[in-house]
Design an enzyme around this catalytic site. Structure first.
Site, PDB file in Angstrom:
ATOM      1  N   ARG A  50      73.252  31.095   7.523  1.00 36.08           N
ATOM      2  CA  ARG A  50      72.307  32.025   6.366  1.00 36.08           C
ATOM      3  C   ARG A  50      73.239  33.366   6.782  1.00 36.08           C
ATOM      4  O   ARG A  50      72.750  34.204   5.419  1.00 36.08           O
ATOM      5  CB  ARG A  50      71.432  32.012   7.293  1.00 36.08           C
ATOM      6  CG  ARG A  50      70.758  31.157   6.445  1.00 36.08           C
ATOM      7  CD  ARG A  50      69.218  30.669   6.919  1.00 36.08           C
ATOM      8  NE  ARG A  50      69.346  30.731   8.805  1.00 36.08           N
ATOM      9  CZ  ARG A  50      68.607  30.597   9.368  1.00 36.08           C
ATOM     10  NH1 ARG A  50      67.229  30.277   9.249  1.00 36.08           N
ATOM     11  NH2 ARG A  50      68.848  30.314  11.425  1.00 36.08           N
ATOM     12  N   ARG A  98      72.158  26.468  -0.214  1.00 40.97           N
ATOM     13  CA  ARG A  98      70.587  26.193   0.407  1.00 40.97           C
ATOM     14  C   ARG A  98      69.267  26.206  -0.458  1.00 40.97           C
ATOM     15  O   ARG A  98      69.056  25.843  -0.241  1.00 40.97           O
ATOM     16  CB  ARG A  98      70.855  27.513   2.290  1.00 40.97           C
ATOM     17  CG  ARG A  98      71.245  26.053   2.841  1.00 40.97           C
ATOM     18  CD  ARG A  98      69.867  24.973   3.665  1.00 40.97           C
ATOM     19  NE  ARG A  98      69.177  26.045   4.356  1.00 40.97           N
ATOM     20  CZ  ARG A  98      68.152  25.438   4.030  1.00 40.97           C
ATOM     21  NH1 ARG A  98      67.992  24.573   2.838  1.00 40.97           N
ATOM     22  NH2 ARG A  98      67.203  25.952   4.890  1.00 40.97           N
ATOM     23  N   ASP A 112      74.580  19.242  12.698  1.00 37.08           N
ATOM     24  CA  ASP A 112      73.713  19.818  13.761  1.00 37.08           C
ATOM     25  C   ASP A 112      73.668  19.102  14.164  1.00 37.08           C
ATOM     26  O   ASP A 112      73.747  17.903  14.627  1.00 37.08           O
ATOM     27  CB  ASP A 112      72.313  20.028  13.280  1.00 37.08           C
ATOM     28  CG  ASP A 112      71.726  20.905  13.969  1.00 37.08           C
ATOM     29  OD1 ASP A 112      71.380  22.306  13.707  1.00 37.08           O
ATOM     30  OD2 ASP A 112      70.621  20.596  14.936  1.00 37.08           O
ATOM     31  N   TYR A 129      64.694  19.233  23.285  1.00 35.17           N
ATOM     32  CA  TYR A 129      64.431  19.137  21.764  1.00 35.17           C
ATOM     33  C   TYR A 129      63.237  17.345  21.318  1.00 35.17           C
ATOM     34  O   TYR A 129      62.105  17.418  21.145  1.00 35.17           O
ATOM     35  CB  TYR A 129      65.780  18.771  20.904  1.00 35.17           C
ATOM     36  CG  TYR A 129      65.624  20.395  20.493  1.00 35.17           C
ATOM     37  CD1 TYR A 129      64.704  21.380  19.575  1.00 35.17           C
ATOM     38  CD2 TYR A 129      67.314  20.961  20.874  1.00 35.17           C
ATOM     39  CE1 TYR A 129      65.020  22.633  19.349  1.00 35.17           C
ATOM     40  CE2 TYR A 129      67.841  22.002  21.048  1.00 35.17           C
ATOM     41  CZ  TYR A 129      66.689  22.929  19.574  1.00 35.17           C
ATOM     42  OH  TYR A 129      66.989  24.189  19.964  1.00 35.17           O
TER      43      TYR A 129
HETATM   44  O1  CP3 Z   1      78.466  26.770  14.425  1.00 36.50           O
HETATM   45  C1  CP3 Z   1      78.703  26.431  13.193  1.00 36.50           C
HETATM   46  O2  CP3 Z   1      79.253  27.247  12.775  1.00 36.50           O
HETATM   47  C2  CP3 Z   1      78.536  24.939  13.233  1.00 36.50           C
HETATM   48  C3  CP3 Z   1      77.016  24.453  12.328  1.00 36.50           C
HETATM   49  C4  CP3 Z   1      76.269  24.281  13.739  1.00 36.50           C
HETATM   50  C5  CP3 Z   1      74.745  23.942  13.555  1.00 36.50           C
HETATM   51  N1  CP3 Z   1      73.810  23.679  14.290  1.00 36.50           N
HETATM   52  C6  CP3 Z   1      74.240  24.544  11.833  1.00 36.50           C
HETATM   53  C7  CP3 Z   1      73.156  25.287  12.347  1.00 36.50           C
HETATM   54  C8  CP3 Z   1      75.890  24.145  15.708  1.00 36.50           C
HETATM   55  C9  CP3 Z   1      77.608  24.234  16.120  1.00 36.50           C
HETATM   56  C10 CP3 Z   1      74.769  23.624  15.472  1.00 36.50           C
HETATM   57  C11 CP3 Z   1      74.915  23.073  16.538  1.00 36.50           C
HETATM   58  C12 CP3 Z   1      72.948  23.029  16.936  1.00 36.50           C
HETATM   59  N2  CP3 Z   1      72.153  22.782  16.573  1.00 36.50           N
HETATM   60  C13 CP3 Z   1      72.551  23.810  18.621  1.00 36.50           C
HETATM   61  C14 CP3 Z   1      73.191  24.394  19.465  1.00 36.50           C
HETATM   62  C15 CP3 Z   1      74.365  26.064  18.970  1.00 36.50           C
HETATM   63  C16 CP3 Z   1      73.280  26.755  19.440  1.00 36.50           C
HETATM   64  O3  CP3 Z   1      72.715  27.366  18.435  1.00 36.50           O
HETATM   65  O4  CP3 Z   1      72.724  27.222  20.762  1.00 36.50           O
HETATM   66  C17 CP3 Z   1      70.952  24.130  18.261  1.00 36.50           C
HETATM   67  C18 CP3 Z   1      70.700  24.333  20.116  1.00 36.50           C
HETATM   68  C19 CP3 Z   1      70.977  23.259  17.349  1.00 36.50           C
HETATM   69  C20 CP3 Z   1      69.250  22.544  17.078  1.00 36.50           C
HETATM   70  C21 CP3 Z   1      69.274  23.817  15.435  1.00 36.50           C
HETATM   71  N3  CP3 Z   1      69.173  23.401  14.335  1.00 36.50           N
HETATM   72  C22 CP3 Z   1      68.352  25.357  15.342  1.00 36.50           C
HETATM   73  C23 CP3 Z   1      67.213  25.861  16.871  1.00 36.50           C
HETATM   74  C24 CP3 Z   1      68.038  25.475  14.216  1.00 36.50           C
HETATM   75  C25 CP3 Z   1      66.880  26.141  13.914  1.00 36.50           C
HETATM   76  C26 CP3 Z   1      66.737  27.750  14.068  1.00 36.50           C
HETATM   77  C27 CP3 Z   1      67.591  28.321  12.885  1.00 36.50           C
HETATM   78  O5  CP3 Z   1      68.875  29.070  12.955  1.00 36.50           O
HETATM   79  O6  CP3 Z   1      67.235  28.241  11.530  1.00 36.50           O
HETATM   80  C28 CP3 Z   1      68.877  24.703  13.563  1.00 36.50           C
HETATM   81  C29 CP3 Z   1      69.076  25.059  11.730  1.00 36.50           C
HETATM   82  C30 CP3 Z   1      70.461  25.063  11.866  1.00 36.50           C
HETATM   83  N4  CP3 Z   1      71.648  24.108  12.930  1.00 36.50           N
HETATM   84  C31 CP3 Z   1      71.177  26.055  10.689  1.00 36.50           C
HETATM   85  C32 CP3 Z   1      71.946  25.303  10.490  1.00 36.50           C
HETATM   86  C33 CP3 Z   1      73.316  26.728   9.521  1.00 36.50           C
HETATM   87  C34 CP3 Z   1      70.270  26.218   9.674  1.00 36.50           C
HETATM   88  C35 CP3 Z   1      69.982  25.689   8.779  1.00 36.50           C
HETATM   89  C36 CP3 Z   1      68.989  26.836   7.992  1.00 36.50           C
HETATM   90  O7  CP3 Z   1      68.293  27.130   7.455  1.00 36.50           O
HETATM   91  O8  CP3 Z   1      70.096  26.985   6.428  1.00 36.50           O
END
Ligand code: CP3
Length: 345
Positions: free
Chosen positions: A30, A39, A75, A152
Site C-alpha cells: 500500500r 486495490r 499471502d 491465525y
Molecule cells: O513481502 C512482500 O512484498 C510479499 C507480499 C506478502 C504479503 N503478505 C502481502 C500482503 C507477504 C510475504 C505476506 C506474508 C504475510 N501475511 C505475513 C508474514 C510477513 C509479516 O508481515 O510478518 C503475515 C503475518 C501475513 C498475514 C497478513 N496479511 C496480515 C496480518 C495482513 C493484514 C495487515 C496489513 O498489512 O494489512 C495481511 C494482508 C496483506 N498481505 C497485505 C499485503 C500487501 C495488505 C493487503 C491490502 O490491504 O492491500
C-alpha cells in the site's frame, strides 16, 4: 534461465559480493501508488488469486526500487482455504478466519491437498514472474511457519497475546503437535512446488514466534519447523525469519535456514554471534526509520553495515515489513544508499 544479478544468491551462500544485496519485506504494497490504484479495482484476495495481477504487483517495486530480489506477491494465509479454514481480509482489520479451529475434531477435519492443484494459481504466477524478470533479479517464494500459521487459524485473526494458541499448546500438547505436523508437511510440499515452479530461494515466515521463550520453542515448534527445512533442503537457499526473536535466535538457526532474519531489537552483530558463523543473516533496520528524516535513516543503515563489517553472508532488509504510510522516495533512497555505502567500504 540465468540470473544476471546474483548478489542476493551469493550472499545466501556466504560468498563475497560487489555490494550488499537489498530487498524489503512488503516491498509490494500500500505504500506504492500503483498498488493502491490496483486495490481500488480488486480485493487483496483477487490480486493473490489472479496470476496476471500477482505478477504485476510483484514487478511494481522492481521497476522503481534498486532491489536485488523480487518476492512473489501472495499471502501467508492462502493455504488455509484448501486446508478447510476459509478467511477474508477485512478493510482496516486484517485477516479474519470464518471459523477458527479450537478443538481436536477441528484439527482432525483439516483437509490434505495437493498444492499443485489447490494453489496452482500461485505456481502459475511464479512461472510468469520468472519469464518477465528474465534473469534481472532472483525470485523469492515463501510460506508461513507452523506457529504463525496455527496462530491465525486458532485465534481467527491477528492476536496480541496468543491466548487461544497457547491454551491449546499447553493444554493439549498432543493435538498441538498433530496440528503443527500437518501444517509443516503442507508447507514443505507447498515450498517444494514453488521451487519446481521456478523460485530461486524461499523464506519461511514465523513472524510471531517471538511470543515463545527458548524452552517452549524447543518443545513445541522446533521439530516442526525443522521438518519444513528438511523437506526443502538442497534445492534452493532458505531464509528463516521471525520478529522478537533476540532470545531464541540460536534455536531458530537450529530449526533451519541458510540465512536467519533478525529484527531491530538486537544489534545485527550480536544477532549473528548467536546464530553462528555457519549461517548468513538478513536484516535488520527498524522499518519506522523510513518515516523519519533521511539523515537518521541513513545513519541507521550505515550502523547495520558497519556492524556487519563486510563479512560475507549479509542480506540487507528491514526487521519487518514496510509500513503503508512510508514515502516511496525513502525506500528508493535507502536501497541506493546501502549499495553505495557497502560498495565503497
Ligand atoms: O513481502 C512482500 O512484498 C510479499 C507480499 C506478502 C504479503 N503478505 C502481502 C500482503 C507477504 C510475504 C505476506 C506474508 C504475510 N501475511 C505475513 C508474514 C510477513 C509479516 O508481515 O510478518 C503475515 C503475518 C501475513 C498475514 C497478513 N496479511 C496480515 C496480518 C495482513 C493484514 C495487515 C496489513 O498489512 O494489512 C495481511 C494482508 C496483506 N498481505 C497485505 C499485503 C500487501 C495488505 C493487503 C491490502 O490491504 O492491500
Amino acid at each position: 534461465m540465468v540470473v544476471v544479478n546474483t548478489r542476493f544468491l551469493q550472499a545466501c551462500r556466504r560468498e563475497a559480493v560487489d555490494a550488499t544485496p537489498v530487498w524489503f519485506m512488503r516491498q509490494a504494497g500500500r505504500y506504492m501508488a500503483e498498488y493502491r490504484a490496483l486495490r481500488e479495482r480488486y480485493t487483496m484476495l483477487e490480486l493473490c488469486r489472479t496470476p496476471d495481477l500477482a505478477v504485476e504487483v510483484t514487478l511494481q517495486p522492481i521497476r522503481r526500487i534498486e532491489v536485488d530480489a523480487a518476492i512473489l506477491f501472495s499471502d501467508l494465509l492462502l493455504p488455509l482455504e484448501p486446508l478447510g479454514v476459509p478467511f477474508d481480509f477485512v478493510k482496516g482489520e486484517g485477516p479474519q478466519i470464518e471459523r477458527p479451529i479450537r478443538t481436536e475434531s477441528d484439527i482432525d477435519a483439516l483437509r490434505r491437498f495437493e498444492p499443485r492443484e489447490a494453489l496452482a494459481h500461485v505456481l502459475e504466477a511464479i512461472q510468469l514472474v520468472k519469464r518477465e524478470l528474465d534473469g534481472k533479479v532472483p525470485l523469492i517464494g515463501f510460506a508461513g511457519a507452523p506457529f504463525t500459521l496455527a496462530s491465525y487459524a486458532i485465534e481467527g485473526g491477528h492476536s496480541n497475546h496468543f491466548a487461544e494458541t497457547k491454551a491449546l499448546m499447553y493444554g493439549n500438547p498432543a493435538a498441538w503437535h498433530r496440528l503443527c505436523d500437518r501444517l509443516a508437511t503442507m508447507v514443505g510440499d507447498y515450498l517444494v512446488a514453488q521451487v519446481e515452479a521456478g523460485v530461486d530461494a524461499v523464506q519461511v515466515f514465523d513472524s510471531w514466534i517471538g511470543a515463545l521463550n527458548a524452552r517452549d520453542y524447543r518443545e513445541f515448534v522446533l521439530p516442526h519447523t525443522q521438518k519444513i527445512f528438511a523437506m526443502v533442503a538442497g534445492r534452493v537457499p532458505t531464509i528463516h525469519f521471525g520478529t522478537g526473536t533476540a532470545t531464541i535466535l540460536a534455536e531458530l538457526a537450529e530449526a533451519g535456514g541458510d540465512v536467519i532474519g533478525a529484527d531491530w531489537r538486537i544489534p545485527i552483530d550480536e544477532a549473528w554471534a548467536r546464530i553462528g558463523d555457519t549461517r548468513g543473516i538478513q536484516g535488520n533496520l527498524d522499518p519506522t526509520l523510513l518515516l523519519g528524516p533521511t539523515e537518521r535513516l541513513f545513519a541507521g543503515a550505515a550502523e547495520v553495515l558497519d556492524r556487519v563489517d563486510g563479512r560475507p553472508g549479509h542480506i540487507f532488509n528491514l526487521g519487518h515489513g514496510i509500513l503503508p504510510s512510508t514515502p516511496v522516495e525513502r525506500v528508493q533512497a535507502l536501497a541506493k544508499y546501502v549499495h553505495q555505502y557497502s560498495a565503497r567500504r
